[in-house]
Enzyme design. Sequence first.
Site, PDB file in Angstrom:
ATOM      1  N   HIS A  90      49.985  40.803  35.383  1.00  0.00           N
ATOM      2  CA  HIS A  90      50.460  41.978  36.140  1.00  0.00           C
ATOM      3  C   HIS A  90      51.027  43.073  35.249  1.00  0.00           C
ATOM      4  O   HIS A  90      51.602  42.793  34.197  1.00  0.00           O
ATOM      5  CB  HIS A  90      51.573  41.572  37.125  1.00  0.00           C
ATOM      6  CG  HIS A  90      51.112  40.684  38.228  1.00  0.00           C
ATOM      7  ND1 HIS A  90      50.689  41.166  39.438  1.00  0.00           N
ATOM      8  CD2 HIS A  90      50.987  39.336  38.295  1.00  0.00           C
ATOM      9  CE1 HIS A  90      50.329  40.149  40.215  1.00  0.00           C
ATOM     10  NE2 HIS A  90      50.507  39.022  39.540  1.00  0.00           N
ATOM     11  N   HIS A  94      56.340  29.223  37.333  1.00  0.00           N
ATOM     12  CA  HIS A  94      55.914  30.169  38.378  1.00  0.00           C
ATOM     13  C   HIS A  94      55.235  29.383  39.504  1.00  0.00           C
ATOM     14  O   HIS A  94      55.564  29.547  40.675  1.00  0.00           O
ATOM     15  CB  HIS A  94      54.969  31.191  37.746  1.00  0.00           C
ATOM     16  CG  HIS A  94      54.409  32.199  38.703  1.00  0.00           C
ATOM     17  ND1 HIS A  94      55.176  33.178  39.276  1.00  0.00           N
ATOM     18  CD2 HIS A  94      53.143  32.378  39.165  1.00  0.00           C
ATOM     19  CE1 HIS A  94      54.399  33.931  40.062  1.00  0.00           C
ATOM     20  NE2 HIS A  94      53.167  33.457  40.019  1.00  0.00           N
ATOM     21  N   ASP A 130      50.840  34.379  35.077  1.00  0.00           N
ATOM     22  CA  ASP A 130      52.131  34.878  35.557  1.00  0.00           C
ATOM     23  C   ASP A 130      53.289  34.096  34.946  1.00  0.00           C
ATOM     24  O   ASP A 130      54.349  33.959  35.553  1.00  0.00           O
ATOM     25  CB  ASP A 130      52.204  34.809  37.091  1.00  0.00           C
ATOM     26  CG  ASP A 130      51.303  35.840  37.757  1.00  0.00           C
ATOM     27  OD1 ASP A 130      50.653  36.633  37.049  1.00  0.00           O
ATOM     28  OD2 ASP A 130      51.251  35.848  39.005  1.00  0.00           O
ATOM     29  N   HIS A 183      46.441  29.885  37.822  1.00  0.00           N
ATOM     30  CA  HIS A 183      47.241  29.244  38.879  1.00  0.00           C
ATOM     31  C   HIS A 183      46.675  29.628  40.231  1.00  0.00           C
ATOM     32  O   HIS A 183      45.812  30.492  40.335  1.00  0.00           O
ATOM     33  CB  HIS A 183      48.720  29.589  38.736  1.00  0.00           C
ATOM     34  CG  HIS A 183      49.088  31.027  38.979  1.00  0.00           C
ATOM     35  ND1 HIS A 183      48.660  32.058  38.167  1.00  0.00           N
ATOM     36  CD2 HIS A 183      49.834  31.612  39.953  1.00  0.00           C
ATOM     37  CE1 HIS A 183      49.156  33.197  38.615  1.00  0.00           C
ATOM     38  NE2 HIS A 183      49.858  32.970  39.701  1.00  0.00           N
ATOM     39  N   HIS A 189      47.746  31.103  43.035  1.00  0.00           N
ATOM     40  CA  HIS A 189      48.083  32.238  43.908  1.00  0.00           C
ATOM     41  C   HIS A 189      46.844  33.072  44.230  1.00  0.00           C
ATOM     42  O   HIS A 189      45.962  33.251  43.391  1.00  0.00           O
ATOM     43  CB  HIS A 189      49.170  33.113  43.267  1.00  0.00           C
ATOM     44  CG  HIS A 189      50.533  32.490  43.342  1.00  0.00           C
ATOM     45  ND1 HIS A 189      51.563  32.841  42.499  1.00  0.00           N
ATOM     46  CD2 HIS A 189      51.027  31.537  44.169  1.00  0.00           C
ATOM     47  CE1 HIS A 189      52.643  32.128  42.800  1.00  0.00           C
ATOM     48  NE2 HIS A 189      52.342  31.334  43.808  1.00  0.00           N
ATOM     49  N   ASP A 199      46.211  36.135  44.512  1.00  0.00           N
ATOM     50  CA  ASP A 199      45.860  37.305  43.698  1.00  0.00           C
ATOM     51  C   ASP A 199      45.272  36.896  42.336  1.00  0.00           C
ATOM     52  O   ASP A 199      45.008  37.757  41.484  1.00  0.00           O
ATOM     53  CB  ASP A 199      47.058  38.256  43.524  1.00  0.00           C
ATOM     54  CG  ASP A 199      48.236  37.609  42.827  1.00  0.00           C
ATOM     55  OD1 ASP A 199      48.625  36.482  43.201  1.00  0.00           O
ATOM     56  OD2 ASP A 199      48.775  38.224  41.882  1.00  0.00           O
ATOM     57  N   HIS A 200      45.063  35.602  42.155  1.00  0.00           N
ATOM     58  CA  HIS A 200      44.392  35.103  40.946  1.00  0.00           C
ATOM     59  C   HIS A 200      43.128  34.302  41.256  1.00  0.00           C
ATOM     60  O   HIS A 200      42.374  33.978  40.345  1.00  0.00           O
ATOM     61  CB  HIS A 200      45.370  34.259  40.105  1.00  0.00           C
ATOM     62  CG  HIS A 200      46.566  35.061  39.663  1.00  0.00           C
ATOM     63  ND1 HIS A 200      46.695  35.580  38.392  1.00  0.00           N
ATOM     64  CD2 HIS A 200      47.644  35.490  40.362  1.00  0.00           C
ATOM     65  CE1 HIS A 200      47.816  36.280  38.325  1.00  0.00           C
ATOM     66  NE2 HIS A 200      48.413  36.242  39.505  1.00  0.00           N
TER      67      HIS A 200
HETATM   68 FE    FE Z   1      50.131  37.078  40.319  1.00  0.00          FE
HETATM   69 ZN    ZN Z   2      51.258  34.323  40.728  1.00  0.00          ZN
END
Ligand code: FE
Ligand code: ZN
Length: 256
Positions: free
Chosen positions: A172, A115, A134, A57, A59, A61-62
């Site tokens: 995570h 998400h 996530d 996805h 985001h 942090d990915h």
């Molecule tokens: Fe994440």
């Molecule tokens: Zn995420």
Amino acid sequence: MTKLEIHQFPCLNDNYGVLVHSTETGETASVDAPDAEAVLAALQDKGWSLSAIFTTHHHHDHTDGNAVLKEKTGVKIYGPRGEAQKIPGIDSALSQGDTFDFAGIEIQVLDTPGHTAGHISYWIPSEKVAFVGDTLFAMGCGRLFEGTPAQMWTSLQKLMALPPETTIYCGHEYTQANAAFSLKIDPDNAELKTRAKEVAELRANGQPTLPTTLSVELATNPFLRPHDAGIRKTLDMAGATDEEVFTEIRERKNRG
Ligand code: FE
Ligand code: ZN
């Protein structure tokens, strides 16, 4: 016989990076790219070179590592069709029912929105492994930033239908906080109590609690157990639908 070696490593605050390496062809994929430096360091540790990124996805942090990794290694980047315009460097946009070949192994794509609106998961049936980003966490599920509870519940049911022995890699390390919450929702679940103790020990020793397996989640993750009589009693929701119970659990988690 498994043909893939999987290497998980912590990065950023509480993310996991995951490298998937074919022992036959030498190809390596990174599941998401939270941080280019951390992915490159993990590759160097293992002596592997990168050939693909499987993005779950959009985001940051990915996906923050996508641009640098593409520039340095020329990787092919796979990602969700529903949010392709938000995935840096994407080469191949995927959605439900798509399959592709990695190192001679078939990867299946599952739409798992909730998400984010376009979130996808990657399932490798022959290796009994799934990368769920996530969407699903150990004793938890992703926050609903872009989707409805109904969408997330549908996504989770799709994952629940995979073979129970499937190994699940998540984005995570949220497990210890999730365990504390789960005990409030499902206080009489003996397996959950045992797992919460094991998780506390692992974290006290700086060890990861992931990957998990679907069978362990089915037994201990309250987000996958809205049908459970004990949980329904705790929530005073005996006559509700599974979706309603799931929604209530998700809302309680949002409140802390
Ligand atoms: Fe994440
Ligand atoms: Zn995420």
